[in-house]
Each structure stands twice: as structure tokens, then as C-alpha cells.
Design a protein around this motif. Structure first.
Motif, PDB file in Angstrom:
ATOM      1  N   LYS A 292     -50.415  -3.401  -0.567  1.00 23.38           N
ATOM      2  CA  LYS A 292     -49.720  -3.163  -1.879  1.00 23.38           C
ATOM      3  C   LYS A 292     -49.758  -1.862  -2.784  1.00 23.38           C
ATOM      4  N   VAL A 293     -48.489  -1.610  -3.233  1.00 23.20           N
ATOM      5  CA  VAL A 293     -48.516  -0.134  -4.126  1.00 23.20           C
ATOM      6  C   VAL A 293     -48.677  -0.634  -5.523  1.00 23.20           C
ATOM      7  N   GLU A 294     -49.876  -0.710  -6.165  1.00 23.10           N
ATOM      8  CA  GLU A 294     -49.949  -1.033  -7.591  1.00 23.10           C
ATOM      9  C   GLU A 294     -48.801  -0.121  -8.496  1.00 23.10           C
ATOM     10  N   GLY A 295     -48.624  -0.960  -9.780  1.00 18.09           N
ATOM     11  CA  GLY A 295     -47.977  -0.171 -10.883  1.00 18.09           C
ATOM     12  C   GLY A 295     -46.641   0.133 -10.485  1.00 18.09           C
ATOM     13  N   ARG A 296     -45.934  -0.474  -9.272  1.00 13.98           N
ATOM     14  CA  ARG A 296     -44.522  -0.318  -9.088  1.00 13.98           C
ATOM     15  C   ARG A 296     -43.651  -1.244  -9.953  1.00 13.98           C
ATOM     16  N   LEU A 297     -42.473  -0.915 -10.332  1.00  7.25           N
ATOM     17  CA  LEU A 297     -41.467  -1.834 -10.951  1.00  7.25           C
ATOM     18  C   LEU A 297     -40.834  -2.681  -9.755  1.00  7.25           C
ATOM     19  N   SER A 298     -40.744  -2.100  -8.703  1.00  7.94           N
ATOM     20  CA  SER A 298     -39.774  -2.852  -7.698  1.00  7.94           C
ATOM     21  C   SER A 298     -40.499  -2.832  -6.322  1.00  7.94           C
ATOM     22  N   ASN A 299     -39.991  -3.353  -5.479  1.00  3.42           N
ATOM     23  CA  ASN A 299     -40.778  -3.570  -4.166  1.00  3.42           C
ATOM     24  C   ASN A 299     -39.272  -3.076  -3.245  1.00  3.42           C
ATOM     25  N   PHE A 300     -38.506  -2.192  -3.581  1.00  2.00           N
ATOM     26  CA  PHE A 300     -37.299  -1.627  -2.753  1.00  2.00           C
ATOM     27  C   PHE A 300     -36.305  -2.846  -2.990  1.00  2.00           C
ATOM     28  N   ASN A 301     -36.249  -3.649  -4.073  1.00  2.00           N
ATOM     29  CA  ASN A 301     -35.187  -4.680  -4.055  1.00  2.00           C
ATOM     30  C   ASN A 301     -33.905  -3.972  -4.711  1.00  2.00           C
ATOM     31  N   ASP A 302     -33.646  -2.895  -5.278  1.00  2.00           N
ATOM     32  CA  ASP A 302     -32.569  -2.554  -5.891  1.00  2.00           C
ATOM     33  C   ASP A 302     -32.807  -1.000  -6.278  1.00  2.00           C
TER      34      ASP A 302
ATOM     35  N   VAL B 299     -29.666   6.912  -4.141  1.00  2.00           N
ATOM     36  CA  VAL B 299     -30.339   6.843  -2.955  1.00  2.00           C
ATOM     37  C   VAL B 299     -31.018   5.575  -3.042  1.00  2.00           C
ATOM     38  N   GLY B 300     -31.583   5.010  -3.961  1.00  2.92           N
ATOM     39  CA  GLY B 300     -32.247   3.679  -4.045  1.00  2.92           C
ATOM     40  C   GLY B 300     -31.425   2.667  -3.506  1.00  2.92           C
ATOM     41  N   THR B 301     -30.130   2.674  -4.005  1.00  7.40           N
ATOM     42  CA  THR B 301     -29.112   1.771  -3.917  1.00  7.40           C
ATOM     43  C   THR B 301     -28.716   1.684  -2.479  1.00  7.40           C
ATOM     44  N   LEU B 302     -28.536   3.062  -1.934  1.00  9.32           N
ATOM     45  CA  LEU B 302     -28.321   3.275  -0.440  1.00  9.32           C
ATOM     46  C   LEU B 302     -29.319   2.613   0.595  1.00  9.32           C
ATOM     47  N   VAL B 303     -30.717   2.880  -0.019  1.00  9.91           N
ATOM     48  CA  VAL B 303     -31.839   2.172   0.963  1.00  9.91           C
ATOM     49  C   VAL B 303     -31.882   1.161   0.989  1.00  9.91           C
ATOM     50  N   THR B 304     -31.819   0.231  -0.634  1.00 10.52           N
ATOM     51  CA  THR B 304     -31.940  -1.187  -0.428  1.00 10.52           C
ATOM     52  C   THR B 304     -30.841  -1.857  -0.321  1.00 10.52           C
ATOM     53  N   GLY B 305     -29.567  -1.378  -0.286  1.00  2.75           N
ATOM     54  CA  GLY B 305     -28.206  -1.999  -0.251  1.00  2.75           C
ATOM     55  C   GLY B 305     -27.812  -2.735  -1.434  1.00  2.75           C
ATOM     56  N   SER B 306     -28.704  -2.512  -2.353  1.00  4.24           N
ATOM     57  CA  SER B 306     -28.370  -3.354  -3.809  1.00  4.24           C
ATOM     58  C   SER B 306     -28.445  -2.124  -4.852  1.00  4.24           C
ATOM     59  N   ILE B 307     -27.638  -1.890  -5.948  1.00  8.94           N
ATOM     60  CA  ILE B 307     -27.863  -1.371  -7.195  1.00  8.94           C
ATOM     61  C   ILE B 307     -28.700  -2.220  -8.224  1.00  8.94           C
ATOM     62  N   GLY B 308     -28.523  -3.613  -8.100  1.00  9.45           N
ATOM     63  CA  GLY B 308     -29.244  -4.421  -8.762  1.00  9.45           C
ATOM     64  C   GLY B 308     -28.925  -4.976 -10.145  1.00  9.45           C
ATOM     65  N   ILE B 309     -27.608  -4.290 -10.609  1.00  7.89           N
ATOM     66  CA  ILE B 309     -27.225  -4.839 -11.762  1.00  7.89           C
ATOM     67  C   ILE B 309     -27.009  -6.084 -12.044  1.00  7.89           C
ATOM     68  N   GLY B 310     -26.414  -6.901 -10.854  1.00 10.53           N
ATOM     69  CA  GLY B 310     -26.156  -8.302 -10.834  1.00 10.53           C
ATOM     70  C   GLY B 310     -27.293  -9.237 -10.749  1.00 10.53           C
ATOM     71  N   ASN B 311     -28.672  -8.692 -10.630  1.00  6.87           N
ATOM     72  CA  ASN B 311     -29.867  -9.495 -10.960  1.00  6.87           C
ATOM     73  C   ASN B 311     -30.510  -9.521 -12.021  1.00  6.87           C
ATOM     74  N   ILE B 312     -29.718  -8.750 -13.037  1.00  2.00           N
ATOM     75  CA  ILE B 312     -30.751  -8.619 -14.317  1.00  2.00           C
ATOM     76  C   ILE B 312     -29.693  -9.368 -15.498  1.00  2.00           C
ATOM     77  N   ASP B 313     -30.559  -9.982 -16.166  1.00  2.00           N
ATOM     78  CA  ASP B 313     -29.794 -10.794 -17.294  1.00  2.00           C
ATOM     79  C   ASP B 313     -30.068 -10.008 -18.564  1.00  2.00           C
ATOM     80  N   LYS B 314     -29.680 -10.605 -19.580  1.00  2.00           N
ATOM     81  CA  LYS B 314     -29.053  -9.531 -20.644  1.00  2.00           C
ATOM     82  C   LYS B 314     -30.645  -9.279 -21.560  1.00  2.00           C
ATOM     83  N   LEU B 315     -31.623 -10.124 -21.598  1.00  2.00           N
ATOM     84  CA  LEU B 315     -32.832  -9.840 -21.821  1.00  2.00           C
ATOM     85  C   LEU B 315     -33.883  -9.006 -21.166  1.00  2.00           C
ATOM     86  N   LEU B 316     -33.718  -9.147 -19.898  1.00  2.00           N
ATOM     87  CA  LEU B 316     -34.415  -8.163 -18.848  1.00  2.00           C
ATOM     88  C   LEU B 316     -33.842  -6.617 -19.197  1.00  2.00           C
TER      89      LEU B 316
END
Length: 275
Positions: A56-66, A140-157
Motif C-alpha cells: 500500500k502507498v500511504e497518503g494517496r487520494l486515489s488508487n488509480f481510479n480516475d 495523463v491520469g485519465t489516459l492511464v485509468t480510463g476515467s476522468i472521475g467527474i461522474g463518480n463525484i457528488d456535490k459534497l465531495l
């Protein structure tokens, strides 16, 4: 004041070093995404189906999800400060070397306005460097993960992520204000670069040294933990605000460092001779 700011911004945008440093910083960040992706793949192959075996890589905000999370991560990690420490010293020291600041002061501009205008240009440089890096690491992160991640984020997040970015940018600016103060005092790019980098690399040692002195003066054995109130430490602590962590300490630390360095820097510049 407006004319001084416009003049400094014009010189800033003309400096090739700003774009060179931004490109190098961004290229290294993008390369690290691919490296971390390869490391994740090796981890998954090694771990197999066992979660306990995963590295595990500590302190990361993501695990290559988006891509968006990766873009934010590279703002949070504070690595831009290395390049900003060097660029700030080079940009400001050149103004003294070429006699630009002396000429401006001779025209009757107040030292305070000169200092603030230079600081403002470094704030813009900070935002440019972070902005360029964010755009490309997100791509580049979107290219690598295949997702930009905007659709997975609600307004509060999304609100919490934007708040985190604002806090982190403010902490970057607070550190840059220290770089400006150092360079305006010493006026030599070599000396300023050395001191600025030492502030980054040996920052924890300085806090421990100050704490030792304070404890000796107060004649107490109580741990003060001054390192918890450093800028870099609070860059890390600010990550917790996404998961409901306290935002007051990072904000207070940023504001205190920013205001203090501006005050001391301005006073030192007012009392110094411009040669």
C-alpha cells in the motif's frame, strides 16, 4: 502599484525559465503516474487475491481510479515547491543584478509597493506552475485509468476537493512568501536557492531546534510539537479535510506564515540599501 504589478507580470510571462521549470515538473509528475501504475500492476500480480499481501502507498487520494484524483494528488504532495524555490530566487535576484529594482526605487516608488508587486508576481507563477501540472497530470491520469472521475463525484465531495485545492494552493503561496523574503534579503540567486532548498529539506530540523530553544527558555520538558505547525506538515494534514478533518489548522498556519513573512520581508527591504 498597478503599474508595478503589470510590469512584473510582463517580465514574468517573458521568462522562459517559468515554462521550462513548469514543463520539467509536469513531465516528472506524468512519468511518476506511469511508474506508479506499473508498481500497482506488479503489486496486484504479487498479491494475487490476497488483500493482506498488497503493497500500500500511504497518503494517496486515489488508487488509480480516475484522472481527477491523480491531478489533485500532485497539487497536494508539495513537490512543486522545489521548483518554485529555485525559480523565485532566480527571478528576484536577477532584478537586483540588472539594477531593475534600483531604477524603480529611484523613481519614487515606495519599498512596500515594490515588495508586494514582486510577491504578487510569484503568486501568479505558483498558480501557473500548479495549474499546468494539474491539467496535464489529470489528462495523463485519465489516459492511464480510463476515467476522468467527474461522474463518480457528488456535490459534497466536489466541494471538499475544491476546498482542499484552495487550502493547498494557499499553503504553497505561504511557502513562496518565505522564498521571496529570503531572496529579497540576500539578493543572490546562489545563496537564496541554497537557503530556500534548506527550508524544504531540513525544515523539521529547524522546528526541533527552535523547540529546544523555547523549552530551554521556558525551562520546561513538555513537548511543544512545533513541527505540527509547519507548512509542509500541514500540506499533509490538509488531506484529511476531504474525509472530515479539521480545516482550521492548515488555514491558520498558511495565513500566519504568509502575513509574518510579508511583514518581516517588507521591513527588511525598507531598511536595506539598494545597490
Amino acid at each position: 502599484m498597478a503599474n508595478l504589478i503589470k510590469s512584473n507580470l510582463y517580465k514574468l510571462f517573458k521568462r522562459k525559465s517559468l515554462y521550462i521549470f513548469s514543463m520539467i515538473y509536469t513531465a516528472l509528475s506524468c512519468m511518476s503516474i506511469f511508474i506508479l501504475k506499473i508498481a500497482d500492476e506488479i503489486r496486484n500480480k504479487t498479491a494475487g487475491a490476497s488483500e493482506d499481501m498488497a503493497i500500500k502507498v500511504e497518503g494517496r487520494l486515489s488508487n488509480f481510479n480516475d484522472g481527477l484524483s491523480l491531478g489533485v494528488e500532485f497539487i497536494v504532495n508539495g513537490e512543486a515547491l522545489i521548483f518554485l524555490a529555485v525559480f523565485t530566487a532566480m527571478f528576484i535576484a536577477a532584478e537586483f543584478t540588472h539594477g531593475t529594482i534600483k531604477n524603480i526605487a529611484s523613481k519614487g516608488f515606495k519599498r512596500k509597493k515594490i515588495y508586494i508587486s514582486i510577491f504578487f508576481s510569484m503568486v501568479v507563477a505558483t498558480i501557473i506552475m500548479l495549474g499546468i501540472n494539474f491539467i496535464f497530470t489529470t489528462m495523463v491520469g485519465t489516459l492511464v485509468t480510463g476515467s476522468i472521475g467527474i461522474g463518480n463525484i457528488d456535490k459534497l465531495l466536489l466541494f471538499k476537493i475544491i476546498r482542499l485545492v484552495i487550502i493547498e494552493v494557499l499553503l504553497h503561496i505561504a511557502m513562496v512568501s518565505l522564498f521571496v523574503m529570503v531572496t529579497m534579503i540576500f539578493r543572490s540567486s546562489g545563496v537564496a536557492i541554497t537557503i530556500n532548498l534548506c527550508l524544504l529539506v531540513f525544515g523539521s530540523a529547524y522546528y526541533q531546534f527552535i523547540e529546544t530553544i523555547v523549552r530551554y527558555i521556558l525551562k520546561t520538558d513538555k513537548e511543544l510539537n512545533l513541527i505540527n505547525y509547519g507548512i509542509q506538515k500541514n500540506m499533509y494534514l490538509a488531506k484529511a479535510t476531504v474525509n472530515g478533518g479539521d480545516i482550521k489548522q492548515p488555514l491558520i498556519v498558511a495565513v500566519v506564515f504568509l502575513i509574518t513573512s510579508l511583514i518581516f520581508g517588507t521591513i527588511a527591504f525598507k531598511r536595506s540599501d539598494i545597490r
